[in-house]
Scaffold this motif. Structure first.
Motif, PDB file in Angstrom:
ATOM      1  N   ALA A  84       0.840  -1.195   0.000  1.00 56.56           N
ATOM      2  CA  ALA A  84       0.000   0.000   0.000  1.00 56.56           C
ATOM      3  C   ALA A  84       0.872   1.240   0.000  1.00 56.56           C
ATOM      4  CB  ALA A  84      -0.921   0.011   1.223  1.00 56.56           C
ATOM      5  N   GLY A  85       0.360   2.324  -0.601  1.00 53.96           N
ATOM      6  CA  GLY A  85       1.095   3.571  -0.591  1.00 53.96           C
ATOM      7  C   GLY A  85       0.233   4.729  -1.036  1.00 53.96           C
ATOM      8  N   GLU A  86       0.688   5.930  -0.701  1.00 52.36           N
ATOM      9  CA  GLU A  86      -0.038   7.159  -1.027  1.00 52.36           C
ATOM     10  C   GLU A  86       0.886   8.122  -1.752  1.00 52.36           C
ATOM     11  OE1 GLU A  86      -1.038  11.395  -0.365  1.00 52.36           O
ATOM     12  OE2 GLU A  86       0.595  10.294   0.626  1.00 52.36           O
ATOM     13  N   SER A  87       0.358   8.819  -2.766  1.00 49.89           N
ATOM     14  CA  SER A  87       1.104   9.789  -3.548  1.00 49.89           C
ATOM     15  C   SER A  87       2.306   9.092  -4.190  1.00 49.89           C
ATOM     16  CB  SER A  87       1.496  10.976  -2.674  1.00 49.89           C
ATOM     17  OG  SER A  87       1.966  12.046  -3.451  1.00 49.89           O
ATOM     18  N   ALA A  88       3.539   9.526  -3.920  1.00 47.59           N
ATOM     19  CA  ALA A  88       4.676   8.822  -4.496  1.00 47.59           C
ATOM     20  C   ALA A  88       4.685   7.352  -4.086  1.00 47.59           C
ATOM     21  CB  ALA A  88       5.983   9.490  -4.072  1.00 47.59           C
ATOM     22  N   TYR A  91       2.307   5.792  -6.565  1.00 54.30           N
ATOM     23  CA  TYR A  91       2.983   5.579  -7.843  1.00 54.30           C
ATOM     24  C   TYR A  91       3.967   4.428  -7.740  1.00 54.30           C
ATOM     25  CZ  TYR A  91       1.095  10.112  -9.281  1.00 54.30           C
ATOM     26  OH  TYR A  91       0.251  11.151  -9.602  1.00 54.30           O
ATOM     27  N   SER A  92       4.588   4.273  -6.584  1.00 50.84           N
ATOM     28  CA  SER A  92       5.505   3.158  -6.377  1.00 50.84           C
ATOM     29  C   SER A  92       4.775   1.823  -6.443  1.00 50.84           C
ATOM     30  CB  SER A  92       6.210   3.302  -5.026  1.00 50.84           C
ATOM     31  OG  SER A  92       7.030   4.443  -4.976  1.00 50.84           O
ATOM     32  N   VAL A  93       3.573   1.768  -5.853  1.00 48.08           N
ATOM     33  CA  VAL A  93       2.787   0.539  -5.952  1.00 48.08           C
ATOM     34  C   VAL A  93       2.494   0.228  -7.421  1.00 48.08           C
ATOM     35  CG1 VAL A  93       0.619  -0.595  -5.345  1.00 48.08           C
ATOM     36  CG2 VAL A  93       1.807   0.814  -3.654  1.00 48.08           C
ATOM     37  N   CYS A  94       2.161   1.264  -8.204  1.00 47.86           N
ATOM     38  CA  CYS A  94       1.957   1.054  -9.633  1.00 47.86           C
ATOM     39  C   CYS A  94       3.198   0.451 -10.278  1.00 47.86           C
ATOM     40  CB  CYS A  94       1.624   2.372 -10.319  1.00 47.86           C
ATOM     41  SG  CYS A  94       0.040   3.097  -9.872  1.00 47.86           S
ATOM     42  N   ALA A  95       4.355   1.015  -9.951  1.00 46.20           N
ATOM     43  CA  ALA A  95       5.594   0.506 -10.527  1.00 46.20           C
ATOM     44  C   ALA A  95       5.830  -0.944 -10.134  1.00 46.20           C
ATOM     45  CB  ALA A  95       6.765   1.383 -10.088  1.00 46.20           C
ATOM     46  N   GLN A  96       5.570  -1.282  -8.882  1.00 43.82           N
ATOM     47  CA  GLN A  96       5.775  -2.664  -8.441  1.00 43.82           C
ATOM     48  C   GLN A  96       4.758  -3.611  -9.085  1.00 43.82           C
ATOM     49  OE1 GLN A  96       8.482  -3.117  -7.203  1.00 43.82           O
ATOM     50  NE2 GLN A  96       9.058  -1.340  -5.958  1.00 43.82           N
ATOM     51  N   LEU A  97       3.567  -3.105  -9.395  1.00 36.06           N
ATOM     52  CA  LEU A  97       2.582  -3.940 -10.080  1.00 36.06           C
ATOM     53  C   LEU A  97       3.071  -4.389 -11.452  1.00 36.06           C
ATOM     54  CD1 LEU A  97      -0.880  -2.245  -9.359  1.00 36.06           C
ATOM     55  CD2 LEU A  97      -0.282  -4.630  -8.882  1.00 36.06           C
ATOM     56  N   VAL A 110      -2.882  -1.510  -2.607  1.00 37.27           N
ATOM     57  CA  VAL A 110      -3.682  -0.331  -2.290  1.00 37.27           C
ATOM     58  C   VAL A 110      -2.968   0.878  -2.875  1.00 37.27           C
ATOM     59  CG1 VAL A 110      -4.640   1.144  -0.487  1.00 37.27           C
ATOM     60  CG2 VAL A 110      -4.590  -1.348  -0.175  1.00 37.27           C
ATOM     61  N   ILE A 111      -3.664   1.623  -3.738  1.00 37.60           N
ATOM     62  CA  ILE A 111      -3.096   2.796  -4.401  1.00 37.60           C
ATOM     63  C   ILE A 111      -3.917   4.006  -3.995  1.00 37.60           C
ATOM     64  CG2 ILE A 111      -2.526   3.875  -6.602  1.00 37.60           C
ATOM     65  CD1 ILE A 111      -2.559   1.003  -7.813  1.00 37.60           C
ATOM     66  N   GLN A 112      -3.318   4.910  -3.214  1.00 31.99           N
ATOM     67  CA  GLN A 112      -3.986   6.115  -2.745  1.00 31.99           C
ATOM     68  C   GLN A 112      -3.347   7.337  -3.406  1.00 31.99           C
ATOM     69  OE1 GLN A 112      -4.142   4.085   1.686  1.00 31.99           O
ATOM     70  NE2 GLN A 112      -4.164   6.329   1.605  1.00 31.99           N
TER      71      GLN A 112
END
Length: 400
Positions: A84-88, A91-97, A110-112
């Protein structure tokens, strides 16, 4: 288990700022907060520095591997990890996905306020950048630090001798993960569009007034937004041909609402509509739940009086999940109920991959086909189409 990646534009922040005891005790979960290299230390790119451009993301993966290997010692389940992460951090969760190296390191996401389809050519929302652009920025930084031009090996050696404080002072504010690299082969937006991402359930959302904090800061810096100045302000921050004119028509400024209108432009362009696009791409392949935090009286995150009410701005949801800096914010009874409901949703998702619970009166059911509006005393579902219409997403889609 929840592994939390902090925000801060990839330049600031620390995992230690997020006291997660309410989430851990109320939700019965283990929460691990993570530090990762920031700024030039995490994302400077150079062709003679292997892995550069993604050191910060590599740190996050190292933390996930540690959780997998060691969490059993303190009650965690290494087979049930939510990243899970918020803001950067979002975006980091997106990158790890979409990072091949992250395969198998987490079972949910979780992407906030960090949509995976944000664009690097729009202000305020960090995304990822191509390797060539990152190397050019790295070469420019090296030159400003007195480390170039020279042979590549000598530039790297010179950079390693630069005091960290000087390096960070020179780096600027635009730091982003680098794609076209081993760890991040593709930009997350392109990878999602192609369906190339880890198949895990996702909880995705943002805040109703994401852009208001940036708009307020720009206004306080001496850039008022009035009917007369609005065309120039729009052109400054959205300089692509034709963009500013269309924005001024779609978002007219009257005498008293310049700040909120500017905030809506930033929020819709960089957060709300990319979040809607991200949701569409994810939902085609994985279970997805969407929310919008909408407490228009959210506790302020910083001291001082803004030039207009900020509503539910970027990061406004964080005090409902964490005691930031170990200090709880003052809340009304209704806001405390909302905080409890949000913790219940988040932790149910982490433990069971489904945040809904029709038997809990404090947290109404959450359908996968709606956007759940989270506000004190009225947690209500809305159609995804209504969300997109409210945030002018058809307009932003025409701008590309």
């Amino acid at each position: 288990m929840i592994v939390w990646l902090h925000g801060g534009g990839f330049t600031t922040g620390a995992g230690s700022s997020y006291d997660a005891h309410r989430m851990a005790t109320r939700g019965g979960v283990v929460v691990v907060t993570v530090n990762y290299r920031l700024g030039a230390l995490g994302f400077l790119a150079h062709d003679h520095l292997p892995g550069s451009g993604t050191f910060g993301l590599a740190d996050q993966q190292a933390a996930l591997r540690w959780v997998r290997d060691e969490s059993g010692a303190f009650g965690g389940d290494p087979r049930n990890v939510t990243l899970a992460g918020e803001s950067a951090g979002g975006y980091s969760v997106c990158a790890q996905l979409v990072s091949p190296a992250a395969a198998g390191l987490f079972e949910r996401a979780v992407i906030q306020s960090g949509p995976c389809t944000g664009r690097s050519d729009r202000p305020f929302a960090p995304s990822s950048i191509p390797l060539a652009d990152a190397r050019a920025a790295g070469a420019d930084l090296a030159t400003r630090l007195g480390c170039g031009p020279a042979r590549a090996q000598e530039v790297v050696a010179c950079l390693r001798r630069v005091p960290v404080s000087r390096l960070l002072n020179a780096q600027g504010v635009d730091q982003q993960p680098v794609n076209e690299t081993d760890l991040l082969p593709h930009d997350p937006a392109a990878a999602l569009a192609a369906g190339h991402f880890h198949r895990v359930p996702v909880l995705l959302g943002g805040n109703h007034d994401e852009g208001n904090g940036w708009a307020a800061g720009i206004i306080q810096a001496g850039n008022p937004v009035t009917p007369r100045t609005w065309p120039d302000v729009a052109a400054t921050f959205f300089p692509s041909p034709g963009q500013a004119e269309g924005i001024v028509r779609a978002y007219p400024v009257h005498e008293t609402d310049g700040g909120p209108v500017f905030g809506a432009v930033i929020g819709d362009a960089d957060f709300a509509c990319p979040t809607a696009r991200t949701g569409t791409l994810l939902a085609a392949h994985v279970p997805l739940w969407r929310y919008e935090f909408a407490d228009e009286h959210a506790p302020p995150l910083t001291p001082g009086t803004p030039p207009f009410p900020l509503g539910a701005p970027h990061a406004g949801e964080l005090p409902y999940l964490f005691d930031l800096g170990g200090r709880p914010r003052e809340m009304t009874p209704a806001q405390h109920r909302l905080a409890n409901a949000m913790i219940d949703y988040w932790t149910r998702f982490a433990t069971a991959a489904d945040p809904g619970n029709p038997d809990d009166p404090n947290s109404p059911p959450w359908s996968r086909h709606t956007v759940l509006s989270l506000a004190p005393d009225h947690i209500t579902p809305a159609r995804a189409g209504a969300f997109s219409a409210h945030h002018h997403c058809a307009f932003w889609n025409t701008l590309g």
